[in-house]
Design an enzyme around this catalytic site. Structure first.
Site, PDB file in Angstrom:
ATOM      1  N   THR A  57     -54.171  37.864  29.525  1.00  0.00           N
ATOM      2  CA  THR A  57     -53.345  39.074  29.567  1.00  0.00           C
ATOM      3  C   THR A  57     -52.197  39.001  30.571  1.00  0.00           C
ATOM      4  O   THR A  57     -51.412  39.933  30.658  1.00  0.00           O
ATOM      5  CB  THR A  57     -54.198  40.320  29.860  1.00  0.00           C
ATOM      6  OG1 THR A  57     -54.839  40.171  31.128  1.00  0.00           O
ATOM      7  CG2 THR A  57     -55.239  40.534  28.766  1.00  0.00           C
ATOM      8  N   ASP A  88     -55.070  31.663  37.810  1.00  0.00           N
ATOM      9  CA  ASP A  88     -55.300  30.219  37.860  1.00  0.00           C
ATOM     10  C   ASP A  88     -54.800  29.638  39.183  1.00  0.00           C
ATOM     11  O   ASP A  88     -55.522  28.930  39.889  1.00  0.00           O
ATOM     12  CB  ASP A  88     -54.602  29.563  36.670  1.00  0.00           C
ATOM     13  CG  ASP A  88     -54.936  28.088  36.499  1.00  0.00           C
ATOM     14  OD1 ASP A  88     -55.909  27.601  37.101  1.00  0.00           O
ATOM     15  OD2 ASP A  88     -54.217  27.425  35.723  1.00  0.00           O
ATOM     16  N   TYR A 114     -49.747  34.733  29.503  1.00  0.00           N
ATOM     17  CA  TYR A 114     -49.975  34.379  28.096  1.00  0.00           C
ATOM     18  C   TYR A 114     -49.711  35.556  27.168  1.00  0.00           C
ATOM     19  O   TYR A 114     -49.719  35.400  25.964  1.00  0.00           O
ATOM     20  CB  TYR A 114     -51.382  33.839  27.892  1.00  0.00           C
ATOM     21  CG  TYR A 114     -51.563  32.400  28.358  1.00  0.00           C
ATOM     22  CD1 TYR A 114     -50.597  31.737  29.107  1.00  0.00           C
ATOM     23  CD2 TYR A 114     -52.707  31.702  28.042  1.00  0.00           C
ATOM     24  CE1 TYR A 114     -50.760  30.432  29.522  1.00  0.00           C
ATOM     25  CE2 TYR A 114     -52.895  30.394  28.453  1.00  0.00           C
ATOM     26  CZ  TYR A 114     -51.915  29.758  29.191  1.00  0.00           C
ATOM     27  OH  TYR A 114     -52.082  28.459  29.593  1.00  0.00           O
TER      28      TYR A 114
END
Length: 178
Positions: A118, A34, A121
């Site tokens: 993965t 992200d 999180y």
């Protein structure tokens, strides 16, 4: 299947029509893939994400790619692993389906996915690979778009797990193995 492949690389350098961002629900950037996508796309991505009002886990929203090679980023917040009994598998499958539905509606030729949920999180990679591949392969069997889907793994170890899962469930012969 010729429409699907697994590779190792940096998804921010992808030349696909769209790359998928394993986003958080705010869509305002974070860590891992992200943060890397937000940094590579530039501040315009954050500005556009601010107008979207976030996104629920398991859903997806389309943004422009800005400074990326990819034209679009499909933002999808994955589930946080809580032991597997809180609907994580269905939410993760919904992430992949939601992204593919956007790609199909836009008639995008190619979409590159990271391994959603993965990283920070905590979704166990073998379970995530099974859920991801099942969702992707089921969708591709019923839709013409996207024409090419790649799983872009950050490490060879992750790619190996995706390949093993593919070979177990989808390779009909030795020639089909990845």
């Amino acid at each position: 299947m010729q429409r699907f492949s697994i590779t190792v690389g940096d998804i921010t350098g992808s030349h696909a029509d769209a790359i998928v961002n394993a986003a958080n629900t705010t869509l305002l950037g974070g860590s891992g893939v992200d943060g890397a996508i937000h940094r590579a796309a530039g501040p315009e991505l954050l500005a556009q994400c601010r107008t979207l009002g976030g996104c629920q886990t398991g859903h997806a929203k389309l943004t422009d790619g800005f400074r990326l090679h990819a034209r679009y980023v499909i933002q999808t917040p994955g589930p946080i692993w809580q032991g597997g009994g809180k609907g994580e598998a269905e939410l993760l499958a919904s992430c992949y389906r939601s992204c593919l539905e956007i790609a199909c509606a836009r008639k995008l030729e190619s979409v590159d996915f990271p391994s959603i949920s993965t990283g920070v999180y905590g979704y166990p990679l073998p379970q995530a690979a099974t859920v991801a591949l099942r969702a992707i392969m089921t969708f591709l069997a019923d839709h013409d778009y996207p024409r090419r889907v790649r799983m872009v793994c950050h490490t060879e170890a992750a790619a190996r797990i995706y390949r093993q899962t593919w070979n177990l469930w989808y390779a009909e012969s030795k020639a089909d193995r990845l």
